[in-house]
Design an enzyme around this catalytic site. Structure first.
Site, PDB file in Angstrom:
ATOM      1  N   ASN A  10       0.869  -1.184   0.000  1.00 59.14           N
ATOM      2  CA  ASN A  10       0.000   0.000   0.000  1.00 59.14           C
ATOM      3  C   ASN A  10       0.906   1.235   0.000  1.00 59.14           C
ATOM      4  O   ASN A  10       1.481   1.584   1.020  1.00 59.14           O
ATOM      5  CB  ASN A  10      -0.879  -0.037   1.256  1.00 59.14           C
ATOM      6  CG  ASN A  10      -1.667   1.241   1.461  1.00 59.14           C
ATOM      7  OD1 ASN A  10      -1.795   2.062   0.534  1.00 59.14           O
ATOM      8  ND2 ASN A  10      -2.194   1.423   2.662  1.00 59.14           N
ATOM      9  N   LYS A  12       0.135   4.274  -0.278  1.00 62.69           N
ATOM     10  CA  LYS A  12      -0.497   5.480   0.309  1.00 62.69           C
ATOM     11  C   LYS A  12      -0.259   6.666  -0.628  1.00 62.69           C
ATOM     12  O   LYS A  12      -0.207   6.485  -1.831  1.00 62.69           O
ATOM     13  CB  LYS A  12       0.025   5.710   1.735  1.00 62.69           C
ATOM     14  CG  LYS A  12      -0.120   4.439   2.580  1.00 62.69           C
ATOM     15  CD  LYS A  12       0.101   4.659   4.042  1.00 62.69           C
ATOM     16  CE  LYS A  12      -0.073   3.327   4.771  1.00 62.69           C
ATOM     17  NZ  LYS A  12       0.024   3.437   6.212  1.00 62.69           N
ATOM     18  N   HIS A 102      -9.443   1.409   4.909  1.00 64.34           N
ATOM     19  CA  HIS A 102      -8.156   1.557   5.604  1.00 64.34           C
ATOM     20  C   HIS A 102      -8.357   2.506   6.784  1.00 64.34           C
ATOM     21  O   HIS A 102      -9.151   3.446   6.700  1.00 64.34           O
ATOM     22  CB  HIS A 102      -7.098   2.106   4.638  1.00 64.34           C
ATOM     23  CG  HIS A 102      -5.723   2.064   5.233  1.00 64.34           C
ATOM     24  ND1 HIS A 102      -5.269   3.032   6.097  1.00 64.34           N
ATOM     25  CD2 HIS A 102      -4.728   1.148   5.120  1.00 64.34           C
ATOM     26  CE1 HIS A 102      -4.043   2.707   6.485  1.00 64.34           C
ATOM     27  NE2 HIS A 102      -3.693   1.572   5.913  1.00 64.34           N
ATOM     28  N   GLU A 174      -5.279  -4.761  10.674  1.00 63.86           N
ATOM     29  CA  GLU A 174      -4.204  -3.794  10.894  1.00 63.86           C
ATOM     30  C   GLU A 174      -4.443  -3.024  12.193  1.00 63.86           C
ATOM     31  O   GLU A 174      -5.211  -2.055  12.213  1.00 63.86           O
ATOM     32  CB  GLU A 174      -4.152  -2.785   9.747  1.00 63.86           C
ATOM     33  CG  GLU A 174      -3.880  -3.400   8.397  1.00 63.86           C
ATOM     34  CD  GLU A 174      -3.328  -2.371   7.427  1.00 63.86           C
ATOM     35  OE1 GLU A 174      -2.196  -2.565   6.970  1.00 63.86           O
ATOM     36  OE2 GLU A 174      -4.008  -1.359   7.161  1.00 63.86           O
ATOM     37  N   GLY A 180       2.780   2.308  10.693  1.00 65.26           N
ATOM     38  CA  GLY A 180       3.725   3.399  10.491  1.00 65.26           C
ATOM     39  C   GLY A 180       4.459   3.821  11.751  1.00 65.26           C
ATOM     40  O   GLY A 180       5.115   4.856  11.788  1.00 65.26           O
ATOM     41  N   SER A 220       3.671  -2.147  10.208  1.00 66.17           N
ATOM     42  CA  SER A 220       5.126  -2.220  10.369  1.00 66.17           C
ATOM     43  C   SER A 220       5.726  -3.572   9.966  1.00 66.17           C
ATOM     44  O   SER A 220       6.692  -4.032  10.579  1.00 66.17           O
ATOM     45  CB  SER A 220       5.539  -1.856  11.797  1.00 66.17           C
ATOM     46  OG  SER A 220       5.110  -0.531  12.109  1.00 66.17           O
TER      47      SER A 220
HETATM   48  P1  PGA Z   1       3.034   0.342   7.581  1.00 65.46           P
HETATM   49  O1  PGA Z   1       1.547   0.577   7.005  1.00 65.46           O
HETATM   50  O2  PGA Z   1       3.532  -0.951   6.989  1.00 65.46           O
HETATM   51  O3  PGA Z   1       3.826   1.527   7.112  1.00 65.46           O
HETATM   52  O4  PGA Z   1       2.917   0.243   9.071  1.00 65.46           O
HETATM   53  C1  PGA Z   1       0.655  -0.490   6.851  1.00 65.46           C
HETATM   54  C2  PGA Z   1      -0.661  -0.009   6.287  1.00 65.46           C
HETATM   55  O5  PGA Z   1      -1.159   1.053   6.712  1.00 65.46           O
HETATM   56  O6  PGA Z   1      -1.243  -0.665   5.400  1.00 65.46           O
END
Ligand code: PGA
Length: 258
Positions: A10, A12, A102, A174, A180, A220
Site C-alpha cells: 500500500n 499510500k 483503511h 491492521e 507506520g 510495520s
Molecule cells: P506500515 O503501514 O507498513 O507503514 O505500518 C501499513 C498499512 O497502513 O497498510
C-alpha cells in the site's frame, strides 16, 4: 484447498507516476532474478490513482505477473461526486484489488463499517476483489477489547455480502497502533485476531468460506519480521505500507519463503 499468500504494498500518498514506473520495474526485475513463483506468493502493488495507468501499461507491455490495486473507491457509479473514482473506472484499468476501509480513510474521511461494507459490495459487483481493513486503536487494545471490537467491524462489513463473495475476499487486520509506528504486533497478537476473524466467518457463513478467505496482517511489516508473522496459521499475507516503497525490501518480503 490451500490459500495462496498475498503480499500487497500500500503506497499510500507516495510516488508520482514516473517513480511508480521505476519501482514496479525494479520490483519485477528483482523478482525475476529471485525466480519468484507468483503462484506460490501473490505480489500486489497498490499505488495512488494517478499512477494506475502507468502501472497497467508496464504490467501489460512487459507481461508482468505483478497485480495491482487501488486504495479506495466510490459507492457511486457516476455523476456529480467531485474527486471520486468509480469501480467502472478502475475495472477499465485492469485493477484486481481495491483496498476499502483503511484506518486512515476511517479516521480522516469518517468512513463507517457500513460504508466500507457497501464499498466492498461495489468492488465485488464489478468483478474485482476487496481488501477489507479492520483493526483497533491503542486504547481499545489496552482495555483488552481488541478481539470483540474487530469482530464487530467484521460483522458490520460483511453484513450484506454472500458466502461466495466473502470466500473470494481479502481481509486485512491492521492494529492502528502498529501502522507506520515501527511498533509491530507480535506474531501471537496477529494470530489471535486473524484466528478470531476466521472463526467468526465460519459462524456467520460456514467452514469452507472461513477456510477460503484470505486474512492479511498489516502494521510495520518488514523483511526482518515477515517470516515469523507468516508462520502463523491464520495469517495469509501482509498489507505493507512503508516497506513497500523500496524495491529491495518489498522483494524480500514477497520472497519470505526463500
Ligand atoms: P506500515 O503501514 O507498513 O507503514 O505500518 C501499513 C498499512 O497502513 O497498510
Amino acid at each position: 484447498m490451500a490459500r495462496t499468500p498475498i503480499m500487497a504494498g500500500n503506497w499510500k500518498m507516495n510516488l508520482d507516476h514516473l517513480e511508480a514506473a521505476h519501482l514496479v520495474q525494479s520490483l519485477a526485475w528483482n523478482l525475476k532474478d529471485a525466480s519468484h513463483d507468483y503462484s506460490q506468493v501473490e505480489v500486489v502493488v497498490v499505488p495512488p490513482f494517478t499512477d494506475i495507468r502507468t502501472v497497467q501499461s508496464l504490467v501489460e507491455s512487459d507481461e508482468l505477473s505483478i497485480r495491482y490495486g487501488a486504495q479506495d473507491v466510490s459507492i457511486h457509479d457516476e455523476g456529480a461526486y467531485t474527486g471520486e473514482i468509480s469501480t467502472g473506472m478502475l475495472n477499465k484499468l485492469g485493477v484486481t484489488y481495491v483496498v476499502v476501509g483503511h484506518s486512515e480513510r476511517r479516521e480522516y474521511h469518517n468512513e463507517s463499517n457500513e460504508l466500507v461494507g457497501q464499498k466492498a459490495k461495489k468492488v465485488l459487483d464489478a468483478g474485482m476483489t476487496p481488501i477489507m481493513c479492520c483493526g483497533e486503536a491503542l486504547e481499545i487494545r489496552k482495555a483488552g477489547q481488541h478481539v470483540s471490537y474487530v469482530l464487530g467491524q467484521i460483522d458490520a462489513m460483511l453484513a450484506n455480502l454472500t458466502a461466495e463473495e466473502v470466500a473470494k475476499s481479502v481481509i486485512a487486520y491492521e492494529p492502528i497502533w502498529a501502522i507506520g509506528t515501527g511498533e509491530v504486533a507480535t506474531p501471537e497478537d496477529a494470530q489471535e485476531v486473524c484466528g478470531a476473524i476466521r472463526n467468526r466467518i465460519s459462524e456467520l457463513f460456514d467452514g469452507p468460506v472461513a477456510e477460503a478467505v484470505r486474512i492479511q496482517y498489516g502494521g510495520s511489516v518488514k523483511s526482518s519480521n515477515v517470516r515469523e508473522i507468516m508462520a502463523k496459521p491464520d495469517v495469509d499475507g501482509a498489507l505493507v505500507g512503508g516497506a513497500s516503497l523500496k524495491a529491495d525490501e518489498f522483494t524480500k518480503i514477497a520472497t519470505y519463503l526463500k
